[in-house]
Design a protein around this motif. Structure first.
Motif, PDB file in Angstrom:
ATOM      1  N   SER A 673     -25.596  -1.180  -7.820  1.00 15.54           N
ATOM      2  CA  SER A 673     -24.979  -2.499  -7.776  1.00 15.54           C
ATOM      3  C   SER A 673     -25.540  -3.333  -6.626  1.00 15.54           C
ATOM      4  N   TYR A 674     -25.578  -4.671  -6.816  1.00 17.68           N
ATOM      5  CA  TYR A 674     -25.998  -5.581  -5.766  1.00 17.68           C
ATOM      6  C   TYR A 674     -24.892  -5.810  -4.745  1.00 17.68           C
ATOM      7  N   ASP A 675     -23.652  -5.445  -5.098  1.00 12.61           N
ATOM      8  CA  ASP A 675     -22.537  -5.638  -4.163  1.00 12.61           C
ATOM      9  C   ASP A 675     -21.791  -4.319  -3.957  1.00 12.61           C
ATOM     10  N   ASP A 676     -20.817  -4.343  -3.066  1.00 11.55           N
ATOM     11  CA  ASP A 676     -20.052  -3.140  -2.740  1.00 11.55           C
ATOM     12  C   ASP A 676     -19.093  -2.806  -3.885  1.00 11.55           C
ATOM     13  N   VAL A 677     -18.968  -1.510  -4.215  1.00  8.19           N
ATOM     14  CA  VAL A 677     -18.074  -1.082  -5.292  1.00  8.19           C
ATOM     15  C   VAL A 677     -16.845  -0.338  -4.776  1.00  8.19           C
ATOM     16  N   SER A 678     -16.904   0.155  -3.536  1.00  7.22           N
ATOM     17  CA  SER A 678     -15.837   1.033  -3.054  1.00  7.22           C
ATOM     18  C   SER A 678     -14.510   0.299  -2.859  1.00  7.22           C
ATOM     19  N   VAL A 679     -14.549  -0.900  -2.265  1.00  6.27           N
ATOM     20  CA  VAL A 679     -13.300  -1.642  -2.017  1.00  6.27           C
ATOM     21  C   VAL A 679     -12.647  -2.094  -3.328  1.00  6.27           C
TER      22      VAL A 679
END
Length: 746
Positions: A673-679
């Motif tokens: 992914s280009y962005d964060d997935v955890s939050v």
């Protein structure tokens, strides 16, 4: 010479021994006849506890469902289960089937080309092994199949004095509660309730109706009359202020021709018994009183017709109705009832274990409103007692509790209070009428939240069933309460007595309330009764329906209790061809679930840099519509912002999920992914979303684990090529069902 004789003798002995062995072997082979079964036969439909059968070729098909591994739920296809276990292959063959007790959970798996499904608790299981007979066990040459018909219970013919005794003891209500109708006693004679034994007879009135007895030495019935005592007319019930509707249950007068009609009917009944014929009797009502129903602001009065027992026209066979076989559009009162069932009660012995073929947890909602009046409330209690007797209450069979509703619902007793029919019937007789309105919606909400609890005797593996008895129509709305109850796995039946006339329908708060409440609107879950005095006729049909556990469609399983949202990567790296493969994977998963507005619902989101809601949970309510919608999703192409897609799905899709549904997100991606997935993933988990992640080709393992619900190994999958996605269909569904089995009941 001696040696030659010995040799000849030994040769003859060996020849005879061989021929004897061959004959014995042929006899044994000839005796071992193996019955053949079809591919769609389920173990639960065969009554025999252990049997050998032959399966035909071609049973390895997804339409023959299998539930479990090694040990299978009884509504699995026997032959496909045998293929799954490796006993036979798709060419068929002989198998040995042994019935065993039900289990708390069945694990699905993929074996020998057959995918079995997981399932919550079920009442009966079976094992499959090689089709060789066990020593000391005799196997049936023909298999006994269960059907919707209950096995006939033989009853010994009554002696004339027993008939008279039964007639005298049939009326158990006090004189002041009954109108002076001799027809009530005759009516009791052919109800399905058992004749009370001397030890259990209750005090009766001294009134004895005119009846007939049969002389054993002749076929001609001889009338034996006993004088009827004079009854005092019942005092009219006082009108209670502020009620939704009140019925005048005042004094009743006997129709001038009524006594003679009843006497004639009784003589014909006895004559029919003597000839061994079935004679059907029907009546519009057994009440001889005029009943006025007052509605607020209407001034409408509803008059009850005078009863008339009459012999039905036509031959008895033409009028006899198989009450245990439901057909769409068939009214229980259009074709009459077989008098054989009515005239010969079938007493069920009180067995503590109960009827094992009807293992359900049943709640009756009885109408205690003032609109019924005392007399009809007694008829309702008698009906509930007859149902309890016909069910065969017991710890290994059906358990029954009762909630009375008026203004507010109140539990009279729960599932574990009484564990046999006799005690339950005695308890029902003692229930007092609480009065008030007919707030059935409030009662359904109460049952959904408070009745089917472990502390109240709910067994988990037994289907939850609610039967609502309502006088006319409810005084509140039932739709929302019924929906929540259905979504909790409760099968709702309605018995509507004396439904609203065309003029009265304007006073009904919620039109079509039955269809809005019951489990399914196909007619199986609703029974209309024209009069409280006809209620006894629906005892057997109702019992057969609630005991038909294969048709209790609202029972909750892992396949009908979720809102499943697919979050699909539509980025440029996927490509048009692979995107169609992903959609096929989504369709293959979806079609395994039971899809409807009250069962599992499907939604879908596609994402790149942006997000698009392809369709929401409430968009499609049939499986075919969902599959067509998946097929029509167009490939978007773009970047890969998986974190934003998870947030979007949480806010736009799962926020609309129903409160009693499990929220399941299945995310499919082919890259990092280009962005964060955890939050975003953590926020979804905190909102009750169960997340499964499926990575393909260049997907990052650390992101897949962050997206997935714990434990990661059971909720995240990785495949190297798009074409291998299909391999995870079975495993994914198995994990969903395994997790369902471990979840507390909503």
């Amino acid at each position: 010479m001696k040696t030659t004789v010995i040799a000849i003798f030994f040769g003859v002995f060996l020849t005879c021994t061989y021929e004897a062995k061959e004959a014995t072997r042929k006899m044994k082979k000839a005796k071992l006849y193996v019955p053949q079964i079809d591919c769609d036969v389920k173990a639960g439909k065969i009554i025999n506890p252990e049997f050998i059968a032959k399966c035909p070729p071609g049973c390895q098909d997804v339409k023959y469902r299998v539930y479990g591994t090694d040990i299978y739920a009884s509504f699995s296809s026997v032959c496909n289960a045998a293929i799954h276990s490796g006993i036979i292959d798709n060419t068929g063959g002989k198998i040995l089937v042994q019935k065993v007790a039900g289990h708390s959970g069945y694990r699905g798996s993929f074996s020998n080309g057959v995918r079995s499904l997981s399932l919550p608790r079920w009442r009966e299981s079976f094992l499959v092994s090689e089709g060789k007979p066990r020593k000391g066990v005799t196997y049936p040459l023909t298999l006994e199949y269960s059907s919707s018909k209950s096995p006939a219970v033989k009853s010994e013919p009554k002696k004339p004095e027993q008939d008279l005794k039964a007639m005298k003891s049939a009326d158990t209500t006090n004189t002041s509660e009954k109108a002076p109708e001799q027809g009530d006693t005759v009516h009791k004679e052919y109800q399905t309730s058992p004749v009370p034994t001397p030890a259990t007879q209750m005090a009766t009135t001294t009134t004895t109706p005119t009846t007939t007895t049969m002389d054993p030495s002749t076929t001609t019935p001889k009338p034996t009359t006993t004088p009827a005592t004079t009854r005092t007319p019942t005092v009219a019930a006082k009108t209670r202020p502020g009620l939704h509707r009140v019925r005048d249950i005042g004094s009743s007068s006997v129709h001038p021709a009524y006594s003679s009609v009843v006497a004639a009917a009784s003589r014909q009944v006895q004559a029919a018994q003597g000839r061994g014929q079935n004679t059907a009797f029907r009546g519009t009502s057994t009440s001889a009183s005029n009943r006025n129903i007052l509605r607020p602001n209407t001034g409408i009065q509803r008059q009850e017709p005078v009863a008339a027992f009459r012999r039905a026209d036509g031959s008895p066979s033409h009028l006899a109705m198989e009450t245990d076989l439901w057909k769409p559009g068939l009214s229980l009162f259009d074709t009459g009832f077989s008098s054989k069932e009515e005239l010969n009660p079938k007493p069920l012995e009180s067995i503590s274990q109960g009827n094992p073929n009807c293992k359900i947890d049943l709640s009756f909602l009885m109408d205690g409103s003032w609109s019924i009046g005392k007399r009809r409330f007694q008829l309702q209690k008698r009906f509930l007692g007859n149902v309890a007797q016909a069910l065969g209450i017991g710890s290994a069979g059906p358990l029954m509790g009762i909630v009375q509703y008026g203004d507010d619902p109140s539990t009279e007793f729960n599932l574990k209070t009484h564990t046999n029919s006799k005690d339950l019937r005695n308890a029902i007789e003692k229930i007092p009428q609480r009065g008030g309105l007919s707030n059935a919606g409030k009662a359904l909400s109460f049952v959904n939240k408070n009745f089917f609890l472990d502390a109240n005797g709910n067994r988990g593996g037994a289907p939850n069933v609610v039967v609502v008895v309502v006088d006319g129509w409810p005084t509140d709305q039932v739709e929302e309460a019924s929906r929540l109850a259905r979504e909790s796995g409760i099968n709702i039946f309605f018995v509507t007595v004396e439904a609203a006339t065309e003029i009265e329908k304007q006073n009904v708060i919620e039109p079509n309330f039955v269809d809005k409440a019951v489990c399914r609107t196909n007619g199986f879950y609703s029974i209309k009764v024209p009069s409280w005095f006809s209620l006894h006729k629906v005892v057997q049909p109702l019992v057969k329906r609630v005991c038909d556990t294969d048709r209790l469609a609202c029972s909750k399983t892992c396949l009908n209790s979720a809102d499943i949202g697919f979050v699909i990567d539509g980025s440029s790296s996927v490509g048009t061809g692979n995107f169609r493969t992903v959609l096929q994977f989504v369709a293959n998963i979806s079609k395994e679930f039971e899809i409807s507005d009250t069962d599992t619902r499907i939604g879908a989101v596609q994402y790149t840099y942006e997000q698009r809601l392809e369709f929401s949970f409430d968009k499609y309510s049939t499986k075919q519509d969902v599959l067509n919608a998946i097929k029509m999703i167009s490939y978007w192409s773009g970047g890969t912002s998986t974190g934003a897609a998870i947030s979007y799905a949480t806010e736009q899709l799962f926020s609309k999920s129903k409160p009693n549904k499990r929220k399941i997100m299945i995310l499919i991606t082919d890259g990092r992914s280009y962005d964060d997935v955890s939050v975003p993933a953590m926020a979804a988990h905190q909102n009750g979303v169960i997340a499964y992640s499926i990575g393909i080709a260049w997907a990052a393992q650390d992101e897949l684990e962050a997206i997935a619900t714990d434990p990661d190994k059971e909720h995240s999958f990785f495949v190297d090529e798009f074409d291998n996605l299909y391999r995870f269909v079975n495993q994914l569904i198995q994990n969903i069902c395994t997790e369902f089995n471990s979840q507390p009941r909503n």
